[in-house]
Write a protein that holds these residues in place. Structure first.
Motif, short mmCIF file in Angstrom:
data_model
loop_
_atom_site.label_atom_id
_atom_site.label_comp_id
_atom_site.label_asym_id
_atom_site.label_seq_id
_atom_site.Cartn_x
_atom_site.Cartn_y
_atom_site.Cartn_z
N LEU A 22 0.83 -1.20 0.00
CA LEU A 22 0.00 0.00 0.00
C LEU A 22 0.86 1.25 0.00
O LEU A 22 0.58 2.23 -0.70
CB LEU A 22 -0.91 -0.02 1.23
N GLN B 34 -6.36 -0.66 -11.05
CA GLN B 34 -6.46 -2.11 -10.87
C GLN B 34 -5.76 -2.55 -9.58
O GLN B 34 -6.25 -3.40 -8.86
CB GLN B 34 -5.84 -2.88 -12.06
N PHE C 163 -7.88 -1.86 -6.72
CA PHE C 163 -8.97 -2.83 -6.74
C PHE C 163 -8.57 -4.13 -6.04
O PHE C 163 -9.27 -4.63 -5.17
CB PHE C 163 -9.39 -3.08 -8.19
N TYR C 164 -7.40 -4.65 -6.42
CA TYR C 164 -6.98 -5.93 -5.83
C TYR C 164 -6.58 -5.77 -4.36
O TYR C 164 -6.86 -6.63 -3.53
CB TYR C 164 -5.83 -6.54 -6.63
N LYS D 258 -7.76 -3.65 -2.22
CA LYS D 258 -8.97 -3.51 -1.42
C LYS D 258 -9.62 -4.88 -1.20
O LYS D 258 -10.07 -5.20 -0.10
CB LYS D 258 -9.95 -2.59 -2.14
N ARG D 259 -9.62 -5.68 -2.25
CA ARG D 259 -10.20 -7.02 -2.10
C ARG D 259 -9.42 -7.84 -1.07
O ARG D 259 -10.02 -8.54 -0.24
CB ARG D 259 -10.17 -7.72 -3.46
N ILE E 230 -10.41 -6.62 2.40
CA ILE E 230 -11.76 -7.07 2.77
C ILE E 230 -11.72 -8.55 3.16
O ILE E 230 -12.30 -8.96 4.16
CB ILE E 230 -12.74 -6.84 1.60
N PHE F 34 -6.26 0.82 6.71
CA PHE F 34 -5.93 0.55 5.30
C PHE F 34 -7.11 0.85 4.40
O PHE F 34 -6.96 1.42 3.32
CB PHE F 34 -5.51 -0.92 5.13
N ARG F 35 -8.29 0.44 4.85
CA ARG F 35 -9.49 0.71 4.03
C ARG F 35 -9.68 2.20 3.84
O ARG F 35 -9.94 2.66 2.72
CB ARG F 35 -10.73 0.14 4.72
N LEU G 291 -12.94 -6.81 -15.93
CA LEU G 291 -11.52 -6.54 -15.67
C LEU G 291 -10.72 -6.58 -16.96
O LEU G 291 -9.71 -5.89 -17.10
CB LEU G 291 -10.96 -7.52 -14.64
N ASP H 88 -20.29 -6.40 -1.97
CA ASP H 88 -19.02 -5.66 -2.00
C ASP H 88 -18.36 -5.80 -3.36
O ASP H 88 -17.85 -4.83 -3.92
CB ASP H 88 -18.07 -6.22 -0.92
N SER I 5 -17.37 -2.87 -5.98
CA SER I 5 -16.01 -2.68 -6.48
C SER I 5 -16.00 -2.74 -8.01
O SER I 5 -15.34 -1.93 -8.66
CB SER I 5 -15.08 -3.76 -5.93
N ASN J 261 -14.92 0.04 -10.57
CA ASN J 261 -13.89 -0.26 -11.57
C ASN J 261 -14.40 0.06 -12.97
O ASN J 261 -13.68 0.64 -13.80
CB ASN J 261 -13.53 -1.74 -11.47
N ARG K 277 3.39 8.26 6.83
CA ARG K 277 2.16 7.57 7.16
C ARG K 277 2.29 6.87 8.52
O ARG K 277 3.28 6.19 8.78
CB ARG K 277 1.85 6.51 6.10
#
Lengths: 360, 360, 360, 360, 360
Positions: free
Chosen positions: A201, A218, A221-222, A224-225, A228, A277-278, B209, B279, B283, B287, E7
């Motif tokens: 991050l 992208q 996106f990954y 964040k997944r 989660i 982080f979120r 994607l 979720d 996302s 995206n 951070r």
């Protein structure tokens, strides 16, 4: 492409069949299962490969703590044999064998044992995914049984290493200190994954704050997944450890509970980090889109400035390209040069105007 | 077009009429209702078509578990006759006949019975919708009555199939194991729908994607609606099963409650999966929009680059298209070629400038 | 224009004056108030216009249920007279007369009565607004008083109609069944408004999914406002009926409470429908904006393609419009035709390029 | 610009100093403080300027209710003198003098008194801000003390006016009715500010729904800030009045509590109105942005249509502006007119195409 | 760039090692630790550098309050020696040494002491970050021990300063007033950071409301991060002080608890301010984006107006630049001037049209 095959799957179970049917549900794995009996006391540690489970189930060696570790639950035969030896409930066995289900803690009154089903995360930096291994624990008054998926690594090897050290607290303590060590070790795996995500991050943040580029989208996106998924996997652990601390069945001494509280603090801090982080990813995403808007704005301004300067000029040269018989300017000696000068003036005016409007 | 006719309707009831009026509210269905009595014990299963309900209501065959299954509640006569035989409350009958109402569980003190109204989902992949069938259950101390809508399929056929097997646990158990089987089977239908949605979501994710296209937006729209509807339909089931586990009326033995807890775990996991899907769809939607913005940005850059290169060139050729009498350049031997070279230079400069600005 | 005059107003009250001052606050209404006494028992229904309230307040006719219905609370004299006859608390009277306040339920110990202030919605499809009428109910052990705003319609006419039917349950029951009927009827009005909104939403959804157009935005705006307002108006009813079911003052028999539970189910289902509508409107709004973005994108692509094809061509024809003395191509026999061919080639190349980039 | 100087400031206090130090924190105010003693009973009202506080603190006039009103807390001397006379806790005095702190209610056991610190809002329509004045109340068994900031207006003048009326309920009642009047009056100020905001919001809504313009954005921004600030200021009042109603210290009779409940209803309704306003502002903001998007879309379409029609035409005239020796069309008698016709055809085709695509 | 190194890091701990291992985790710091004993009573204050801890641990000087202050926990030796002297639990020592963990409060039954781990924030305006120092407190019945990180400043110097003043309340009070002072002082540091952030926010707000510029986006980003971090750091303090007020171990007198309530009020007000700031930043961000959209819109309109005016003109001059033999207009005496006039007319028409459409 096709990255979605790394998406964590939903919990599975056999539909329309009786509950309590022992069936392995998980990744297809090949290879033999391993079964070990670890006996230890203050004096030392004794490891037996492929012990006689039925005999241990009937009677423990006095003066020793007993720990049976089974790696390779896909080899259902061995799990069933263990279950039979200790007379475990069919639903418990079903839970051990189903690697897609949620972490949980249950007390089985009949056998007076605690059953914990836990998840051990490992980050795969290539595919940017979190993979989890299921570890099931059976905690009895005088022994512990752990069930692992067959993998390259033994999840609990750090415990064994510490146990083998001179003067190890585990060796000196009752079996509940071993129980605590299980939870402590698993929490450490979450911390490890989080540290890796933090690093990813931070480097992404540095890049985006320097200059947002489409590919960052992208990666956000990954990332964040991953976060989660890690949260979904870690959250039940907090509740489970909380239950152990409140525990009414007295599997833990007060001293061990102090250590469990320490683990609970770590879990809570990990969950806090995940929330941070979120938030960071949300902020970064918003920053990314702002930068994009700003760029769009600046592109549009460039286009407008170009159009504003060259359209009038092209129009002017068009005028003097007309073929009318009677166009007095065309006959003037310096008409061409006057026209060039006029056009320079027009271009300069627009330039100044747009400078003043902060377009350029 | 006109897809909205598949939108789940709101709960309906007859307005301004007395409560407790038996009236079928639901999809118009034709065809005869079917009534069966299933009697079973450890020895075997006995199925009677069109049994004498009034007689069963008065007295059960000793040594047998009784289960009356009625398919086709639109045939209100049969429902009313059953209700009369067992002296059911008018509000209960109204609930059985109204297929648009919410799932619920109620205890009727007068008859000492549990009444459960449940929803069985089936996914229609063509219209991308979730259709639900209503199943009502009446659980008594020594028998069960189930009411289904008339459909191609019998919701509880998996139970009958398992019952017919040698050594089936259902046959060997008390009637409450049958009760549990009802809930287990219905939960499995949710799992089936979720698995199908998971597949649809995964293939959509892969496509988006790879490259977002306008039609994906509609598919995300319908998929989200399906998930929301499935959640609205599944959520009450969690509460209902929770009530059964806590149940004060002792319809379930402790052993059956263990199995109910297993069903509760499945319901909870299904609800978790639904949240994960939501979720994921969020996302993916984000995206999708990011990709769209990026494309827009790149289209605008293309336009700006084209304009920046060709507008000045067109202006230059315009200059030498003017008809002034005195334009010295026009008379030069190589004026044309010098001009071509100058234009190439201008074009190249802009090209390099935009390369440097990362427009192209 | 000026549609906002239909916006629901905030709750009003007289500022800086003593509480408990009887003053009508609401829409200005003209016309006489109507007062009726409805006496009924199993045998029949007797309606008296302009009864002697003071006498009824002192003593009820034995063997009858009594219901006083007053329409036209703007005629404060009559309300005050009724209040005086039954010795009602000033704050209660203030609440009856203030039509801008929230729905509520209060028990007045002194008079041993329940006071309910309720809202009856009616949808105005022209202005796309929900208008509400205030209905206040005073429930005593042996009689009921209802206060309505003067309107074209009598809110409780469905109750009277049912009462007049042969063998009506209302007539056969104690007064608390009438109380239940009040709440049931009011809930039905909410259901009616919701059904109309559902229809409006479905037709709007169909149109938007076919093709989003700017005017849809306004319709979504007004529909959302209607739903929010309906929710704000309905939510207190759920709590009020819940309080009646739990009620410690025993105004309701257990049998009536069963019917109240049925009303509560309807209210809950209506609230669920409202939430579903909100979700739908959110999804539609997002779909609307996505379609807009997609259109914008496609407009921009069209512009870019046009520019890309015609700008270079215009530049080329500009070249051969220059007036240099020495331009060899101009002298060639087929220069013109070669140039046309070259331009066709350039245009075709761009066309193919944009086809490949999926711009067209 | 520089409007942000109207932003509500955060709560302040002297850092790194002992708690309980009496120091005025608030807007710098000049002018003398005013101190009044209001004595009243059923017979009449007696007002004494600059009374001898120490004497009142020791002994009250029998048969009278006492109310000391101090305006001008920036004149700390007088506050300290009052505090000394009644032996008030230093923290209480600190709270009276700090006008930046939150509203609160505290019971002081030593003096058996209730201390309430409240906020009175006033809307400034020029700067679109909510300004608040702090009012502190000390409620004792037989008297009340109120502390106000020095301002043009006396917050409690409506109470005095009502008190002076013939047959006023305040005069006839015990001191707790005065306490209630304080809270009722302050709640009315919130209602007044809300009414003004409602008007501002309605006129803004009308304008935006007619046509969104950039300046509306700023007005929405300030209106939203006002509403947020009003909510932050009003929310604690709800809790405070709730505490008074539940109050264990019996400062209020049951009758007064009924009136407090009425105030609580008003506060709740005001809070509901605030929520409605927020929703409205959200909807309006979203409507504003939608209109902007729609306009952008229509501007882009205009641009594209213009480009599509004139670019090809300009290209065609460019062709026949070329100077090739051999261009047969140029020599034709009607070439020019044919070309004009062809161009009209091209323009018309594009026009029809865009009409069909609903661009124009 | 590379700002992300500022951070805030996630909580750290040594993985796979036994709990309770004393190891410093935090920023690398050089320099000697300092240890002081502060003894005070009403008469005066006595400070001893490098006191004999073991002796103090065994026996306190009667008539004095004792406070040991240790600065420089990276010098683990001294911490371990103190821990040994007072027989502190290993987990407590681990918490003192780990500066990355969360604030917390724990009661240790064995030693009958309260352990508080707290965070002291300091704002770094250059890097726009909040840095925190960890302060650990051990509160015993008759003494206090404080552990600080080695830094330029002594966190508790304001306490010492006040203590040295004539007639200081701290000197006159029991040890629990000192405990209170610790929490009061730390809360003041939060207030200081908040005041600085408020100033930064106000100046940013003024700039953005004047005119939004791309760089504001980054400043909003960092400001929001600061606020989030400050909130995460402050939130636990509220709970900790709440626990102290409810405290069952009677470390605080009722009088001190009144002062703690005052601190709690400050903490709550600070948290409220943080929420206000977040709302403000949200509003500003939204305002920033609206301004951007408005600018974009205005740029697009400029472009469209330019294109609309000059494209038709360029087309017209193109027409008369064609080389057809037969173009009658070219031969007219005033054709050129008529054409100029026509073009002026066309330009004026578009100008008026766009004025009317409010494009310009």
């Amino acid at each position: 492409m096709a990255k979605s095959k790394h998406r964590p799957k939903i919990s599975k179970h056999s539909v329309f069949s009786s509950a309590g049917t022992p069936k392995y549900i998980g990744k297809p794995i090949e290879g033999e299962a391993e079964l070990r009996l670890i006996q230890y006391n203050n004096a030392g540690v004794l490891i037996t490969e492929n012990p006689n489970i039925e005999q241990i189930a009937r009677k423990r060696e006095p003066g020793f703590n007993h720990w049976i570790d089974l790696e390779g639950i896909h080899f259902t035969k061995l799990v069933e044999r263990t279950a039979a030896a200790f007379d475990l409930h069919p639903l418990l066995v079903e839970d051990i064998l189903n690697t897609t289900q949620k972490a949980k803690l249950e007390y089985f009154e009949k056998n007076d044992l605690l059953f914990a089903c836990l998840k051990v995360p490992r980050r795969n930096p290539q595919s940017q995914t979190i993979e989890t291994e299921q570890v099931s624990l059976i905690l009895m008054r005088d022994m512990a049984i752990s069930f692992q998926e067959l993998d390259n690594t033994d999840v609990f090897s750090p415990i064994l290493e510490r146990m083998n050290r001179e003067n190890s607290k585990t060796k000196r303590s009752r079996i509940d200190y071993l129980f605590y060590s299980f939870f402590d070790t698993i929490t450490d795996y979450y911390y490890l994954s989080l540290s890796e995500i933090e690093e990813a991050l931070e480097s992404l943040e540095e890049e985006i704050l320097a200059e947002a580029r489409p590919l960052h989208q992208q990666r956000l996106f990954y990332l964040k997944r991953e976060i989660i998924y890690l949260k979904k996997s870690l959250s039940p652990l907090k509740e489970i450890i909380g239950q152990l601390i409140r525990d009414d069945h007295h599997f833990f001494t007060d001293e061990s509970k102090n250590y469990l509280k320490d683990v609970l603090d770590h879990v809570t801090e990990n969950l806090d980090s995940i929330d941070t982080f979120r938030d960071d990813i949300e902020s970064l995403t918003s920053n990314y889109h702002s930068q994009l808007s700003n760029k769009m704005n600046s592109v549009m301004k460039t286009l407008t400035v170009l159009t504003a300067i060259f359209m009038p000029l092209t129009f002017i040269v068009g005028i003097y390209g007309m073929n009318f018989d009677n166009m007095p300017e065309l006959r003037q000696q310096n008409g061409y040069f006057y026209t060039l000068a006029a056009m320079a003036l027009v271009a300069a005016s627009f330039w100044i105007y747009f400078k003043w409007k902060k377009y350029i």
